[in-house]
Design a protein around this motif. Structure first.
Motif, PDB file in Angstrom:
ATOM      1  N   TRP A  45     146.173 126.831  53.237  1.00  0.00           N
ATOM      2  CA  TRP A  45     146.066 128.073  54.003  1.00  0.00           C
ATOM      3  C   TRP A  45     145.875 127.779  55.492  1.00  0.00           C
ATOM      4  N   GLY A  46     145.055 126.801  55.810  1.00  0.00           N
ATOM      5  CA  GLY A  46     144.845 126.446  57.211  1.00  0.00           C
ATOM      6  C   GLY A  46     146.098 125.896  57.868  1.00  0.00           C
ATOM      7  N   ARG A  49     148.897 129.476  56.898  1.00  0.00           N
ATOM      8  CA  ARG A  49     148.538 130.902  56.961  1.00  0.00           C
ATOM      9  C   ARG A  49     149.510 131.756  56.153  1.00  0.00           C
ATOM     10  N   SER A  50     149.943 131.228  55.005  1.00  0.00           N
ATOM     11  CA  SER A  50     150.954 131.891  54.187  1.00  0.00           C
ATOM     12  C   SER A  50     150.481 131.968  52.750  1.00  0.00           C
TER      13      SER A  50
END
Length: 413
Positions: A45-46, A49-50
């Motif tokens: 995620w970092g 961001r998807s």
């Protein structure tokens, strides 16, 4: 009934030092595995961001087991299960070390992270069928259910502790250290299994490749009690698995409160820990078939009531009951499968059981999400629970071998 008799039966820990050491090692490894599950999601995620990429993490973890599981089971039925498990453990530890290296450097693409996750899952798929034969080979037949219940207590407890510990350590030590701790936990798993005796299959070894896989599938198709046990699990997960609906139900019923949402999954785990901790009377009963059917029905009914509930605390209580039903069903199903399957086929049947356990919840989440998109979260939950209850009733009605399934010697193919 005394409280002591209701508590989880710890006789295997007293009578089998080998089982005790194996359980300790695997429990620590499970803790590391749940930490890594959270760490991978956090890192991906970092990096992206998807939600599409974070969804790919689950695919990377599940796909190798689905693709290689039955072949790994055939391999476990042809060779020393201890050696296979030790090899798989070393491979998983190596993948965790590589994840730690990239976590410290931070200069790899997200595809490389997912590739390492997939390779680690492939090693897990290799070791899982071999590990599935440990309990019935290490313990007397009347202690198998207790041993499986102890495994469940360990697994559910680490499911509660691992993500919370990862959340604390990620903020303080970073992703690299979390991966490194997972690698070290595999060292304890290796130590726990190293003291096992050689565990070659008893009876005729599996044929190589696809022929061995087909032999295992023919056994499943022809053994009504084992087949019914796996169908019951599929009914409970594919028709009614609720996790993908939690955000929507939380918004529809509980004001979209993030504190309530965070408690949903924990409530399932709490129910699982509580049920297995108080499983002594059921594991001593020696009737895993009826116990499994009742527990799976309890899961479905609890989800129906959860879907209708408008009170947050009542809803969480119903999820605790559902988690208890799920954990009890898993222990009873595994007991039935492992005591009714000949040792020479146990690796393949265990692999099929684990594939059902992986694929069923994923398909259930897809089903629930699609139906909720067309209707509502409440409708999806209630209809899923009702379908689960009806399917379990149908299995019970058409499979007398399950209704009457007491512990018995393994039946032939």
């Amino acid at each position: 009934m005394s409280l002591a008799r209701s508590l989880v039966d710890v006789t295997p820990l007293r009578t089998s030092p080998v089982f005790r050491r194996l359980l300790i090692g695997r429990t620590v490894s499970l803790l590391g595995g749940f930490m890594t599950m959270v760490t991978v999601m956090y890192q991906v995620w970092g990096m992206t961001r998807s939600t599409a990429w974070t969804g790919a993490v689950g695919l990377a973890q599940a796909l190798p087991l689905v693709v290689f599981g039955l072949f790994a089971g055939a391999r476990a039925d042809r060779a020393d299960r201890r050696r296979i498990y030790l090899t798989a453990t070393v491979g998983q530890a190596a993948c965790s070390l590589l994840l730690a290296v990239q976590g410290y450097t931070g200069h790899v693409p997200v595809v490389a992270v997912l590739a390492l996750v997939a390779v680690q899952a492939a090693f897990g798929a290799l070791g899982a069928p071999a590990a599935g034969v440990f309990v019935p080979r290490l313990l007397p037949r009347d202690q198998v259910a207790a041993g499986l219940a102890l495994n469940q207590v360990a697994g559910k407890s680490m499911m509660l502790l691992g993500p919370a510990l990862a959340g604390v350590l990620l903020g303080r030590l970073g992703v690299g250290t979390c991966y490194l701790l997972d690698a070290l936990s595999f060292g304890l798993a290796f130590y726990g299994a190293f003291g096992l005796p050689p565990l070659p299959p008893e009876g005729e070894p599996s044929r190589a490749g696809l022929h061995g896989v087909l032999d295992g599938l023919r056994f499943l198709a022809g053994h009504r009690a084992v087949r019914g046990a796996l169908v019951t699990d599929l009914a409970a997960t594919v028709l009614s698995f609720p996790v993908s609906l939690f955000p929507l139900v939380n918004a529809e019923r509980f004001g979209d409160d993030p504190r309530t949402l965070g408690l949903f999954l924990s409530a399932l785990a709490v129910g699982g820990v509580g049920a297995t901790a108080l499983s002594g009377a059921l594991t001593r009963l020696g009737r895993p078939g009826p116990v499994m059917l009742c527990a799976a029905g309890t899961w479905g009914v609890s989800l129906v009531l959860f879907g209708l509930s408008t009170n947050p605390w009542a809803g969480l209580g119903l999820l605790v009951v559902a988690g208890a039903g799920d954990a009890t069903s898993v222990v009873a199903r595994s007991t039935l499968v492992q005591t009714r399957t000949p040792d020479a086929l146990l690796g393949r049947v265990t692999a099929a059981e684990q594939i059902v356990g992986q694929a069923g919840p994923s398909l259930g989440n897809v089903r629930g999400g699609l139906l909720a998109g067309w209707t509502s979260g409440t409708f999806s939950l209630v209809t899923g629970g009702l379908l689960c209850v009806l399917a379990v009733a149908a299995v019970a009605a058409t499979t007398p071998e399950l209704r009457d399934a007491a512990r018995a010697l393994p039946e032939g193919a």
